[in-house]
Every structure is written in C-alpha cells, then in structure tokens.
Motif scaffolding. Structure first.
Motif, PDB file in Angstrom:
ATOM      1  N   UNK A   1       0.835  -1.199   0.000  1.00 57.90           N
ATOM      2  CA  UNK A   1       0.000   0.000   0.000  1.00 57.90           C
ATOM      3  C   UNK A   1       0.869   1.248   0.000  1.00 57.90           C
ATOM      4  N   UNK A   2       0.407   2.266  -0.696  1.00 60.84           N
ATOM      5  CA  UNK A   2       0.982   3.590  -0.506  1.00 60.84           C
ATOM      6  C   UNK A   2       0.499   4.145   0.832  1.00 60.84           C
ATOM      7  N   UNK A   3       1.235   5.101   1.351  1.00 58.28           N
ATOM      8  CA  UNK A   3       0.902   5.623   2.683  1.00 58.28           C
ATOM      9  C   UNK A   3      -0.505   6.211   2.722  1.00 58.28           C
ATOM     10  N   UNK A   4      -0.921   6.855   1.616  1.00 58.70           N
ATOM     11  CA  UNK A   4      -2.253   7.459   1.593  1.00 58.70           C
ATOM     12  C   UNK A   4      -3.361   6.412   1.494  1.00 58.70           C
ATOM     13  N   UNK A   5      -3.047   5.217   0.970  1.00 57.63           N
ATOM     14  CA  UNK A   5      -4.065   4.182   0.771  1.00 57.63           C
ATOM     15  C   UNK A   5      -4.017   3.082   1.826  1.00 57.63           C
ATOM     16  N   UNK A   6      -3.043   3.150   2.715  1.00 55.59           N
ATOM     17  CA  UNK A   6      -2.865   2.064   3.684  1.00 55.59           C
ATOM     18  C   UNK A   6      -4.020   2.030   4.684  1.00 55.59           C
ATOM     19  N   UNK A   7      -4.364   0.839   5.190  1.00 59.42           N
ATOM     20  CA  UNK A   7      -5.391   0.746   6.237  1.00 59.42           C
ATOM     21  C   UNK A   7      -4.926   1.437   7.515  1.00 59.42           C
ATOM     22  N   UNK A   8      -5.820   1.711   8.436  1.00 62.35           N
ATOM     23  CA  UNK A   8      -5.406   2.304   9.710  1.00 62.35           C
ATOM     24  C   UNK A   8      -4.423   1.398  10.438  1.00 62.35           C
ATOM     25  N   UNK A   9      -3.652   1.942  11.363  1.00 63.61           N
ATOM     26  CA  UNK A   9      -2.695   1.123  12.119  1.00 63.61           C
ATOM     27  C   UNK A   9      -3.387  -0.032  12.841  1.00 63.61           C
ATOM     28  N   UNK A  10      -2.667  -1.156  12.890  1.00 64.80           N
ATOM     29  CA  UNK A  10      -3.213  -2.380  13.499  1.00 64.80           C
ATOM     30  C   UNK A  10      -2.601  -2.569  14.873  1.00 64.80           C
ATOM     31  N   UNK A  11      -3.427  -3.006  15.805  1.00 68.11           N
ATOM     32  CA  UNK A  11      -2.925  -3.379  17.127  1.00 68.11           C
ATOM     33  C   UNK A  11      -3.643  -4.638  17.596  1.00 68.11           C
ATOM     34  N   UNK A  12      -2.867  -5.513  18.210  1.00 67.55           N
ATOM     35  CA  UNK A  12      -3.394  -6.776  18.739  1.00 67.55           C
ATOM     36  C   UNK A  12      -3.335  -6.715  20.265  1.00 67.55           C
ATOM     37  N   UNK A  13      -4.493  -6.868  20.931  1.00 68.11           N
ATOM     38  CA  UNK A  13      -4.594  -6.861  22.391  1.00 68.11           C
ATOM     39  C   UNK A  13      -5.028  -8.229  22.881  1.00 68.11           C
ATOM     40  N   UNK A  14      -4.578  -8.594  24.065  1.00 66.68           N
ATOM     41  CA  UNK A  14      -4.968  -9.908  24.612  1.00 66.68           C
ATOM     42  C   UNK A  14      -6.483 -10.000  24.797  1.00 66.68           C
ATOM     43  N   UNK A  15      -7.004 -11.131  24.456  1.00 64.75           N
ATOM     44  CA  UNK A  15      -8.443 -11.362  24.614  1.00 64.75           C
ATOM     45  C   UNK A  15      -8.761 -11.673  26.067  1.00 64.75           C
TER      46      UNK A  15
END
Length: 428
Positions: free
Chosen positions: A89-103
């Motif tokens: 992805x280009x920076x303008x088209x990239x999805x929002x930042x991803x974060x993984x939290x413990x369930x």
C-alpha cells in the motif's frame, strides 16, 4: 511599390511604438513586482490552507485503529502478516494502524466496548479464532473489515506453510515508456492542454482593462488621431504579450532550477512524459500555440475592454468570455483523450479551442504539417478579431465610422423636430 513598402514600415513602427509604450508602462511599476510574485502568494495561501486542513483531519485520524482481541500467539501472527501486507500500500491508501490486544474472558464485549473508547477510534475489531473470526466494523470501516479478514487468512496460511518466509524471489525491472507509448502520449497531451489554458487564462485578463483606462483619461483619442486603430490594438496586444513572456520566462527559469532538486521518484514520473513529435518540437509547438491562444483571447478581451467604460462593465463582459474558455478547455481535454475522432477534429478547427486541441495533437501524433496549417488558421482569426474589435471601437465609441444606424438617425431627427424650441409658432 515603394510607397506601399514605406506605408507598411510606418505601420510597423507605429505598432511597435505602442507595444513598447504599453510594455514599459506595465513592467516599470511597483505593481508589476506584485503581479510577478502573485503565484508565490497563491502557493503560500494554498499551503497554509492545506496545512490547516491536514492538521484538522490528522487529529482524529491519529486515533483511528483496527484492533484484534486474540490470544498472544495469534496476535504475533496477525502482526507479522500486517507488516508484510502493508508494504503493497501507498501511505495514503494504507489501512489504519493495526494493534493486537490480549483477549479477555468475554472478547465480544471487549470488541463492542472498543467503539465507545475515548482513547482510540476503532473502525474495525476482530475477535475469536482465526479460522472463524468475528469482525465488527463501523459504517466507514468496511474496507478495514476486509483487511482484517485477509490478515486472519494470511496468518493461518503462514502457520500451515511452516512460517512467514517468502516462497519466491521476484526480479523487478523498471520499464521506461517509449515515444509511441499511448500513456506517455496522453500525458503529454494533457500537460499541453492544461498548461496553455491556465497560462492564457491567468495572463490574458490583464488586457481587458487597458482600453478602459485609456478611455477614461482621453489618451485613446490622441492615439487614434495619430495611429490607425488596428495598429493601436495590435501594439497593445504585443506589449501585453511581452509582459506575459517575461512572466513565463521568470517562472520557467525558477521551475527548471527546482526540478533539479526533485527526488528520484519524481524524475521517474517525468520520464513517462513523452510527446509523439519529440520533446524539442513539442516545446516549440507549445510556445507557438501559447502565443496564438494568448493573442486570440487577448484580442477578444481587448475588444471587450474597448467597449466598456467602467470596471463593472468590464467584469460583466469578461465573465461570459471566461465561461466560454472553460467550455473550450473541456472540449480540448475530451478531444485529447479521443484523438482522430470527429470531436477532436471539431476542437482543432474551432478557433477558440484550436490552440489547446493542437497542443494535444502534438502529443498524440508525430506529423508536423498539420501544425503549420493550424498556426496559419489561428493567425487568421487573431487578425479578424483585431480588425473586428478596432472597427467596433471606431464605430461604437469614437463615432467616426459609417456604423450609425438609420433607425438611430431617424429617432434623432424625430426628437429634434418635436422639441418645443424647434417648432415654428409664428403666425403667417
């Protein structure tokens, strides 16, 4: 024969005298410096507006996240897949930042609570096992939900294949478009049409007020008594064109120096610009068609300004001309994307759109002979426009032509005959 030659030489000297007078009167003033630097002010205002808008948009955007509530092992697999997929992805088209939290004990409640959190702006949330993930997304987060689903799929495939190591090695080679490439020709056509249009529209408007100014201070009567009106119009047009050439030369020199500081990516984008006639010929034709477009539109503005006596009249008369030019730009732009069609031929023949459409023709076709015919055709219309404008000024403003209408003369005689002071009341 000698007399005709001397008359032509005298007309040429008179025209150049008017041109030099208008050029020096415009250039050697403090206001010309503001006019010369006006694009810089426009760029500065646009930059301030863009920075303000981006800062307003960046505030909420910094908190946007896509979240996964999964066990720690699944979270590491999703993060690795996200790092790998985000590269495409280009920076303008990239999805929002991803974060993984413990369930936690109730991941479904965690997912719904994420949309009400004040710390982050969740647009899509994943929970549950990776083979059957549950995804909740906001109204604007459908693409983010698709991305989370692909993350889960990629993480499972990495786990099934024994790791995230690449299974293939690609060799990438940059291909530079050739001279006959359709994409490079279309890019040249678009640049030619757009460049001539904006330069002409920005620079030719200054001609509209010159005649009105000279009408107000009664200088035009002196000029008209000493020089043919056609020479006055052409001289003013040449003088204003000299100002435009000075403006374009100044900014062209600056842009050429700034171009050397562009990053390699921008230089690669410029390599896709390849007109069909070749770059040297395209530059010469661009200058020629800019000259014709400026002369034609400037002659129209000059004729309009000659008929107006106030700034309000100038604005009312010049607005329809600007609207017509916008229509001509749209016609030429459409013709540039459809070379060889009847629409393109119409745009190339119609006088007001011909300079733009022929600049696009230079980008799409390698033939040079149509440009000689087009330049002669456009020069003819510049001459006609100057002649019509000078004749209308002579008849309508100076009242020195044969253009007084019989109806107007009849009304004048009727008015004089019915005035009380002209009726014979003597008794015979």
């Amino acid at each position: 024969m000698k007399r005709q030659t001397s008359n032509r030489a005298r007309l040429l000297r008179q025209t150049l005298t008017i041109a030099r007078r208008d050029f020096t009167a415009t250039v050697f003033t403090p206001l010309f410096l503001l006019f010369l630097l006006s694009p810089l002010f426009m760029i500065a205002f646009a930059a301030v507006g863009a920075l303000g808008g981006s800062s307003l948009a960046r505030g909420p955007a910094d908190k946007v996240r896509i979240i996964a509530y999964v066990p720690a092992e699944d979270g590491k697999a999703l993060a690795a897949a996200d790092e790998r997929l985000r590269r495409v992805f280009r920076s303008a088209d990239a999805p929002p930042p991803f974060q993984a939290d413990p369930a936690g004990p109730n991941p479904a409640r965690q997912a719904r609570a994420a949309f009400e959190s004040s710390k982050v702006d969740a647009t899509a949330v994943l929970y549950g096992p990776l083979d059957k993930p549950q995804i909740i997304y906001a109204p604007r987060g459908s693409r983010a939900a698709d991305y989370l689903a692909q993350l889960a799929e990629t993480a499972l495939r990495d786990r099934a294949s024994g790791g995230a190591a690449a299974l293939s090695t690609a060799t990438k080679t940059l291909s530079t478009p050739g001279k006959n490439s359709t994409a490079s020709n279309n890019a040249a056509s678009l640049v030619g049409v757009t460049g001539i249009f904006f330069l002409t529209l920005f620079l030719s408007g200054q001609a509209v007020g010159t005649m009105a100014e000279e009408r107000s201070n009664k200088v035009i009567e002196i000029l008209a008594a000493a020089v043919p009106l056609e020479s006055v119009f052409l001289g003013k047009l040449i003088g204003m064109f000299g100002v435009a050439v000075l403006f374009v030369t100044f900014w062209g020199t600056l842009i050429s120096q700034i171009g050397a500081l562009l990053p390699p990516g921008a230089a690669g984008a410029l390599s896709a610009f390849s007109p069909a006639v070749g770059m040297p010929a395209f530059i010469l034709l661009f200058c020629a068609y800019f000259t014709m477009a400026y002369m034609l539109l400037g002659a129209v503005f000059l004729g309009v300004g000659a008929q107006a006596s106030t700034m309000r009249e100038i604005q009312m008369l010049s607005l329809p001309i600007t609207i017509v030019q916008m229509v001509m730009f749209g016609l030429a732009s459409t013709a540039a994307s459809q070379p060889g069609t009847p629409l393109a031929l119409l745009a190339e023949v119609f006088p007001l759109s011909s300079p733009y459409a022929m600049a696009a023709h230079a980008g799409n076709s390698p033939e040079l002979w149509p440009h000689a015919a087009a330049l002669a055709w456009q020069l003819l219309w510049v001459t006609i426009t100057i002649w019509v404008g000078a004749g209308a000024f002579r008849r309508g403003v100076l009242k020195s032509g044969s253009g007084r209408k019989p109806f107007a003369a009849l009304m004048r005689r009727t008015t004089l005959a019915t005035r009380p002071d002209t009726i014979d009341t003597s008794v015979s």
